[in-house]
Design a protein around this motif. Structure first.
Motif, PDB file in Angstrom:
ATOM      1  N   ALA A 177      -5.136   5.636   7.988  1.00  0.00           N
ATOM      2  CA  ALA A 177      -4.682   5.517   9.081  1.00  0.00           C
ATOM      3  C   ALA A 177      -3.412   5.230   9.558  1.00  0.00           C
ATOM      4  O   ALA A 177      -3.392   5.041  10.898  1.00  0.00           O
ATOM      5  N   LEU A 178      -3.326   4.387   9.256  1.00  0.00           N
ATOM      6  CA  LEU A 178      -2.142   3.141   8.929  1.00  0.00           C
ATOM      7  C   LEU A 178      -1.107   3.447   9.758  1.00  0.00           C
ATOM      8  O   LEU A 178       0.379   4.117   8.995  1.00  0.00           O
ATOM      9  N   GLU A 179      -0.409   2.992  11.100  1.00  0.00           N
ATOM     10  CA  GLU A 179       0.907   3.455  11.384  1.00  0.00           C
ATOM     11  C   GLU A 179       1.852   1.715  11.081  1.00  0.00           C
ATOM     12  O   GLU A 179       1.082   0.807  11.981  1.00  0.00           O
ATOM     13  N   THR A 180       3.036   1.490  11.788  1.00  0.00           N
ATOM     14  CA  THR A 180       3.249   0.530  12.466  1.00  0.00           C
ATOM     15  C   THR A 180       3.152   0.693  13.901  1.00  0.00           C
ATOM     16  O   THR A 180       2.904   1.346  14.173  1.00  0.00           O
ATOM     17  N   ASN A 181       3.749  -0.857  13.747  1.00  0.00           N
ATOM     18  CA  ASN A 181       3.577  -1.433  15.241  1.00  0.00           C
ATOM     19  C   ASN A 181       4.292  -1.972  16.597  1.00  0.00           C
ATOM     20  O   ASN A 181       4.334  -2.260  17.378  1.00  0.00           O
ATOM     21  N   ILE A 182       6.155  -1.491  15.580  1.00  0.00           N
ATOM     22  CA  ILE A 182       7.021  -1.543  16.136  1.00  0.00           C
ATOM     23  C   ILE A 182       8.078  -0.179  16.178  1.00  0.00           C
ATOM     24  O   ILE A 182       7.988   0.186  15.541  1.00  0.00           O
TER      25      ILE A 182
ATOM     26  N   MET B 163      12.998  -1.773  13.126  1.00  0.00           N
ATOM     27  CA  MET B 163      12.626  -1.758  11.471  1.00  0.00           C
ATOM     28  C   MET B 163      13.650  -1.123  10.615  1.00  0.00           C
ATOM     29  O   MET B 163      14.285  -1.993   9.482  1.00  0.00           O
ATOM     30  N   SER B 164      14.191  -0.145  10.993  1.00  0.00           N
ATOM     31  CA  SER B 164      15.299   0.132   9.722  1.00  0.00           C
ATOM     32  C   SER B 164      16.002  -0.602   9.458  1.00  0.00           C
ATOM     33  O   SER B 164      16.954  -1.800  10.284  1.00  0.00           O
ATOM     34  N   TYR B 165      17.128  -0.580   8.506  1.00  0.00           N
ATOM     35  CA  TYR B 165      17.660  -1.012   7.546  1.00  0.00           C
ATOM     36  C   TYR B 165      19.292  -0.212   8.323  1.00  0.00           C
ATOM     37  O   TYR B 165      18.575   0.858   8.850  1.00  0.00           O
TER      38      TYR B 165
ATOM     39  N   VAL C  78       5.814   6.928   5.528  1.00  0.00           N
ATOM     40  CA  VAL C  78       6.728   7.658   5.625  1.00  0.00           C
ATOM     41  C   VAL C  78       7.542   6.080   4.993  1.00  0.00           C
ATOM     42  O   VAL C  78       9.105   6.741   5.246  1.00  0.00           O
ATOM     43  N   VAL C  79       6.806   5.023   5.654  1.00  0.00           N
ATOM     44  CA  VAL C  79       7.456   3.573   5.105  1.00  0.00           C
ATOM     45  C   VAL C  79       7.835   3.388   3.047  1.00  0.00           C
ATOM     46  O   VAL C  79       9.023   3.055   3.115  1.00  0.00           O
TER      47      VAL C  79
ATOM     48  N   PHE D 244      12.365  -8.633  13.401  1.00  0.00           N
ATOM     49  CA  PHE D 244      12.320  -6.701  13.274  1.00  0.00           C
ATOM     50  C   PHE D 244      12.485  -7.088  11.429  1.00  0.00           C
ATOM     51  O   PHE D 244      13.408  -6.884  10.652  1.00  0.00           O
ATOM     52  N   THR D 245      10.994  -6.419  10.834  1.00  0.00           N
ATOM     53  CA  THR D 245      11.205  -6.050   8.943  1.00  0.00           C
ATOM     54  C   THR D 245      11.559  -4.388   9.586  1.00  0.00           C
ATOM     55  O   THR D 245      10.924  -3.642  10.315  1.00  0.00           O
ATOM     56  N   PHE D 246      12.356  -4.005   8.834  1.00  0.00           N
ATOM     57  CA  PHE D 246      12.568  -4.883   8.007  1.00  0.00           C
ATOM     58  C   PHE D 246      14.363  -5.071   7.896  1.00  0.00           C
ATOM     59  O   PHE D 246      14.932  -5.451   7.373  1.00  0.00           O
ATOM     60  N   LYS D 247      14.562  -4.546   9.276  1.00  0.00           N
ATOM     61  CA  LYS D 247      16.921  -5.757   9.669  1.00  0.00           C
ATOM     62  C   LYS D 247      16.344  -6.418   9.580  1.00  0.00           C
ATOM     63  O   LYS D 247      17.982  -6.824   8.581  1.00  0.00           O
TER      64      LYS D 247
END
Length: 855
Positions: A433-438, A443-445, A473-474, A711-714
C-alpha cells in the motif's frame, strides 16, 4: 506523453501485436505462430505459443471482454483461440477466400470480426449458435485490390477498409440477428449489409496502409503510401463530405494511426517514430514527433545537412557510418495500439536513469556502463519477492554502523568461485500500500512528468486530484526512463560492484565486479574487472538498517525469532493483527507504520518517541486514540522457557507479553566498495563532498543522491547534469580552497551530522546554485547538446508544503473518526451492561475501576 516503455522481445519483425484488457498479456505475430507474453514486473516474459497456422501469421487481435484471440495468416485461414484452464483452444473459421488473409480486428461488441484479404473481399465473421461454428459473409463490391487494413466504427456495424487500389472505404457490415440496428448518423440511415457509406481516393493513388474512425465515429482518417494523412468529415447518405482534409509530409509513409480525442492523430511507420497531427474540419497539420528532440541525436540522420555529408566524404572518404538510429524503434513501426485511455483520449499507446541520460546527452563519452545489483532498475522502488525474509545478521554491528563490510577480492581475476553467501542488504522497503509522501510534480524530472495514476485508497484519502503516487507508478516511471534511446543496453543487472580503486599508473578507476551465474554443476559468482576514466556513485543510502543498541534486544530476538524487525521489512498490518506491538521511531516510517496498525493490533499500539518529531509532519499521526506514546526503551528482559517478553521504559513503566518490536530507526550509509573513503564517514555522512557531489581529493569520483530532505528525483537530475557537464570537460569546479570553505560554512549552518545533507528548507538556493554551476547546454550547428536545467519554480516548494498539510489533514480526519467510533462502542457496551445487570445508568457512574499500567 511520458517517456516510452521499451520491451525488446526478439530479433525478428513484429507483424502485429495486441494487449489484453488488463495489459498483463501481449500477443505478438511472429512467423507462423503467435507468441503470448505475460507481464512480469516491468517487462514481458514468453508464457505460451499459439501454433495452428502453416504460413506467416499476418495479424492478431485480443477481444478485451472475452479474452478470445483471433489470428489470420497467409494460409488463408483465421483461427479463434478460446481461453481455457488448460490453455487456448483453436477453432477454425470458414473464410472462403483463395488468397492470403491480411488483417483482422474484433468489432467493439465482440460478436464478430473482420478479416481483410488478397482475394479482394472482406470476410465478416460471426458465430452461428445453431451450428456451433464460426461462419463468414463477404463484402465484395467495389473492392478492386488487396485489403491492407480495417477498422471498426464504435457502433460495431460500420467498417472502414484501406486497400492497394488507393481507396479508403466505409461499409455497412450489418447482420440481422447479430447486430442491433444502428441509429441514423452522418454515414447514412438505412444500412443493409455491403452498403458503401463512403469511398475516398488518395490524392496520388498510393496504397492505403491504415484507417481509423475518430472516437465519436463521425470522422475517418487514413494514411497512404505518399506519406499523407487524410481526414474525412461525412455529411450523410448520398451527400458529399463536409470536408476532406489531406496533409502531405516530407516523411516516409505511415503504416498505422490512432486518434487521441477528436482533434489529434498519432501516426507512425517507416520513419521509425510516432508523429502528432492536430486539427479539425478547418484544417490539419503535422505538429512534430513524440520523441523529444531535446534528447541526444533524435532525428539527426534527417537533420544532417548535405554540406556536412559531402564534407565527411571529402575528409574521410566516406559518409557517416553510424547504423544505430537515434529513435526508440530501430525499424519500421508496423502497428500502433491504444494501450491506456478513456473517453477517446489516449494516455499510452504501444508500438510493437537520469545519470545515464545526462551523460549520454553530452555526446562526449566513448563508453557509458551502469552496474545494478538487482534484477531490474528502480532502486528502492522495486518490490521484493513475497516469500523473501529480511535479516538482521548482527545487532551489535548494526548499532556500530558497520554491518556491510567489503568482500575479500580474489587474487586472480577473472575468476569463477562458489556463490557468496554473505548477507548484502539488497532488499527494499516497498510494501503493497506504499504511496509517495510528497507531490509527484516536485518529484518528477523536469522533462518527464509522472503518470496521473492514483489508487482508489489514495483518492479516498486525499481526493481525485491527489498529488501522491503508488510505489508501482514510481517504479514504472523510473524503468520507462531507462528503457529509451537504447539506454537499457548500457546496464548490466544482477551485478555487484565489490571494489572501486584508482590505478595510479594509468590514472583510471578499476572496478571489481561480481555477477551470479548458474553453471551445470552449481551456482557460482563470476568475478572480473573493468577500467573507467570516471565513476558516478548513485547507490542511495536507504538499504542498510540502523538499529541502536538496546540492552536485551539481541537476546529477545534469539529467544523469540522474528520478534524484532526493522521498518524496512514491514509489509502490512495483517501479520500483527491482535498482537501487542511496539514501534520505535517518529521520523518517516515510524508514524506511517504506527498509524497503519493502530486499529489492527491489540490496542493500544505502543509508540516509542523521544518527544522530537519530523519537521514536516509533527505528531499528528500519533494523536490516534489507539496509540500510546512511551519514552525510550532502557532494556528488555526475555526468557523463552518462561515466555517472558518484558520491555522497560525510561519513565519506569514496563510492558509485558510484547509480540513484536518494529524499529523505524533509519539507515546507515555504507560504501563497502570504497573501503578507504567509507572509513571517513562520520555521523552518518560522507565528508569531503563538494556540493554533496564531487569527492574533493579526486572529482572524477562523483556522487548523485548523497543528500536528504530534497525533491527526489528532481534534485538527482540537477546533480547528474552537473556531473555530466564536468566530466565532459565543459565546466570547471572552483578551487579546492573554495570547496573546503563551502563545507566549513555548511557545517557551521547545519552541523556535522545527518542535517548537513538535508536541503530543507533551502531548496531554491541549492537548485539554483547547481544550475548555475552546470551552465547551459552546448550548441553546435544549431543543435543543443546536453540536458538543459530550467530555473527553480517556487510552485515546487509550495506544492511540497501543501502535500504535508494534506497528510496531516488525513491523519486528523481518521483520528477523529476513530475517537467517534470508540465513543459509540463505549455507549453500546454501557447499554448492553445496563440491560444485562438491570442497573440504572447513574449507578454505573460510581463504578470507577483502578487504572494501572498494562504491565
Amino acid at each position: 506523453m511520458a517517456s516510452p516503455e521499451v520491451h525488446h522481445l526478439f530479433h525478428h519483425p513484429i507483424a502485429d501485436h495486441s494487449f489484453s484488457a488488463d495489459k498483463q498479456t501481449l500477443a505478438v505475430a511472429r512467423d507462423t505462430s503467435v507468441e503470448l507474453y505475460g507481464r512480469t514486473g516491468s517487462g514481458f516474459k514468453l508464457k505460451d505459443e499459439l501454433k495452428g497456422h502453416d504460413k506467416t501469421v499476418t495479424s492478431v487481435d485480443i477481444a478485451l471482454e472475452s479474452g478470445r484471440i483471433v489470428t489470420c495468416s497467409q494460409d488463408r485461414n483465421a483461427l479463434v483461440w478460446e481461453p481455457s484452464p488448460t490453455g487456448y483452444k483453436p477453432t477454425l473459421v470458414l473464410l472462403r477466400i483463395n488468397r492470403a488473409a491480411t488483417f483482422v480486428r474484433w468489432s467493439p461488441s465482440e460478436t464478430k470480426f473482420a478479416v481483410g484479404s488478397g482475394a479482394r473481399v472482406i470476410a465478416i465473421c460471426y458465430f452461428e449458435e445453431e451450428n456451433d461454428w464460426w461462419v463468414s459473409k463477404h463484402i465484395k463490391k467495389p473492392i478492386r485490390s488487396t485489403i491492407t487494413t480495417v477498422a471498426w466504427h464504435p457502433n460495431s456495424v460500420l467498417l472502414a477498409a484501406g486497400s492497394t487500389d488507393a481507396h479508403a472505404r466505409v461499409f455497412s457490415s450489418f447482420i440481422k440477428g447479430v447486430d442491433a440496428r444502428p441509429e441514423p448518423g452522418v454515414w447514412g440511415e438505412r444500412l443493409p449489409f455491403n452498403t458503401v457509406c463512403g469511398e475516398y481516393l488518395n490524392n496520388s493513388a498510393g496504397w492505403v496502409h491504415a484507417v481509423s474512425f475518430s472516437p465519436s465515429g463521425d470522422a475517418l482518417a487514413f494514411a497512404a503510401h505518399d506519406s499523407s494523412i487524410t481526414v474525412v468529415y461525412p455529411n450523410g447518405a448520398d451527400q458529399p463530405p463536409r470536408a476532406v482534409v489531406s496533409v502531405s509530409t516530407q516523411l516516409l509513409p505511415f503504416m498505422s494511426l490512432i486518434w487521441n480525442g477528436e482533434a489529434e492523430i498519432i501516426a507512425a511507420g517507416y520513419d521509425c517514430e510516432a508523429y502528432r497531427f492536430k486539427g479539425n474540419e478547418g484544417g490539419w497539420q503535422l505538429t512534430g514527433s513524440l520523441e523529444s528532440k531535446g534528447r541526444p541525436g533524435l532525428g539527426d540522420a534527417r537533420e544532417e545537412s548535405a554540406f556536412n555529408m559531402f564534407k565527411q566524404m571529402d575528409l574521410k572518404g566516406k559518409t557517416k557510418d553510424d547504423t544505430q538510429l537515434k529513435t526508440v524503434h530501430q525499424n519500421t513501426i508496423s502497428t500502433i495500439r491504444v494501450y491506456e485511455g478513456s473517453g477517446g483520449a489516449v494516455k499510452k499507446f504501444s508500438t510493437g536513469l537520469i545519470s545515464i541520460d545526462a551523460l549520454a546527452q553530452e555526446q562526449t563519452f566513448d563508453r557509458i556502463r551502469c552496474f545494478e545489483r538487482r534484477e531490474k532498475a528502480g532502486g528502492c522502488w522495486i518490490e521484493d519477492p513475497k516469500d523473501h525474509v529480511q535479516q538482521i545478521p548482527d545487532f551489535e554491528v548494526c548499532a556500530e554502523r558497520k554491518p556491510d563490510l567489503p568482500l575479500p577480492i580474489p587474487e586472480v581475476l577473472p575468476a569463477t568461485l562458489p556463490r557468496n553467501t554473505k548477507y548484502r542488504f539488497s532488499e527494499t522497503s516497498i510494501y503493497p500500500a506504499l504511496e509517495t509522501n510528497i507531490d509527484s510534480r516536485a518529484m518528477s524530472y523536469s522533462q518527464e512528468p509522472m503518470a496521473e495514476v492514483r489508487t482508489p485508497l489514495n483518492i479516498e484519502r486525499h481526493g481525485k486530484d491527489s498529488p501522491f503516487r503508488h510505489w508501482k507508478v514510481v517504479e514504472d516511471y523510473l524503468q520507462s526512463l531507462l528503457n529509451r534511446n537504447g539506454y537499457e543496453k548500457l546496464v548490466t543487472y544482477n551485478t555487484t560492484v565489490e571494489n572501486v580503486s584508482k590505478d595510479k599508473s594509468t590514472g583510471q578507476w578499476v572496478l571489481t565486479l561480481r555477477q551470479s551465474v548458474d553453471t551445470s554443476q552449481n551456482d557460482c559468482d563470476y568475478w572480473w574487472q573493468e577500467s573507467f576514466d570516471a565513476v558516478v556513485v548513485a547507490t542511495g543510502h536507504y538499504h542498510v538498517p540502523f538499529i541502536p543498541h538496546i540492552d536485551g534486544l539481541p537476546q529477545f530476538e534469539r529467544n523469540f525469532p522474528g520478534s524484532v524487525e526493522h521498518s524496512k521489512a514491514w509489509r502490512g498490518p495483517e501479520k500483527y493483527r491482535g498482537k501487542r506491538v511496539i514501534v520505535v521511531g517518529a521520523s518517516i516510517s515510524g508514524p506511517d507504520i504506527s498509524f497503519a496498525m493502530a486499529d489492527e493490533v491489540e490496542p493500544p499500539l505502543h509508540s516509542v518517541v523521544r518527544g522530537r518529531y519530523h519537521p514536516y509532519f509533527f505528531d499528528f499521526a500519533f494523536q490516534h486514540p489507539n496509540i500510546l506514546r512511551h519514552p525510550p526503551i532502557t532494556h528488555i528482559v526475555s526468557n523463552r522457557e518462561k515466555n517472558i517478553r518484558t520491555v522497560y521504559f525510561e519513565d519506569g513503566t514496563t510492558l509485558e507479553n510484547v509480540h513484536y518490536i518494529i524499529m523505524g530507526t533509519g539507515y546507515t550509509w555504507t560504501l563497502p566498495f570504497l573501503p578507504e573513503i567509507a572509513s571517513t564517514i562520520r555521523n552518518n555522512r560522507l565528508p569531503n563532498l563538494y556540493q554533496h557531489i564531487f569527492w574533493r581529493e579526486d572529482p572524477s569520483l562523483c556522487f548523485v543522491g548523497a543528500i536528504a530532505a530534497g525533491f527526489t528525483f528532481k534534485v538527482f537530475e540537477w546533480q547528474a547534469v552537473l556531473v555530466a557537464r564536468f566530466l565532459a570537460n565543459r565546466i570547471h569546479l572552483p578551487p579546492v580552497s573554495e570547496q573546503l570553505k563551502w563545507e566549513e560554512d555548511r557545517i557551521a549552518y547545519k552541523g556535522d551530522g545527518i542535517p548537513f545533507t538535508a536541503l530543507y528548507p533551502d531548496f531554491e538556493d541549492y537548485f539554483e546554485e547547481i544550475r548555475k554551476l552546470a551552465g547551459e547546454p552546448k550548441v553546435e550547428e544549431g543543435r543543443q547538446i546536453g540536458r538543459p536545467l530550467p530555473k527553480f519554480e517556487k510552485v515546487w516548494g509550495e506544492d511540497f508544503d501543501k502535500t504535508h498539510l494534506l497528510r496531516i489533514e488525513m491523519w486528523k480526519k481518521v483520528n477523529e473518526a476513530a475517537r467517534e467510533r470508540i465513543r459509540k462502542d463505549a455507549e453500546r457496551d454501557k447499554g448492553e451492561l445496563l440491560a444485562t445487570t438491570g442497573l440504572k445508568a447513574n449507578s454505573l457512574d460510581s463504578l470507577h475501576p483502578t487504572i494501572t499500567n498494562r504491565s
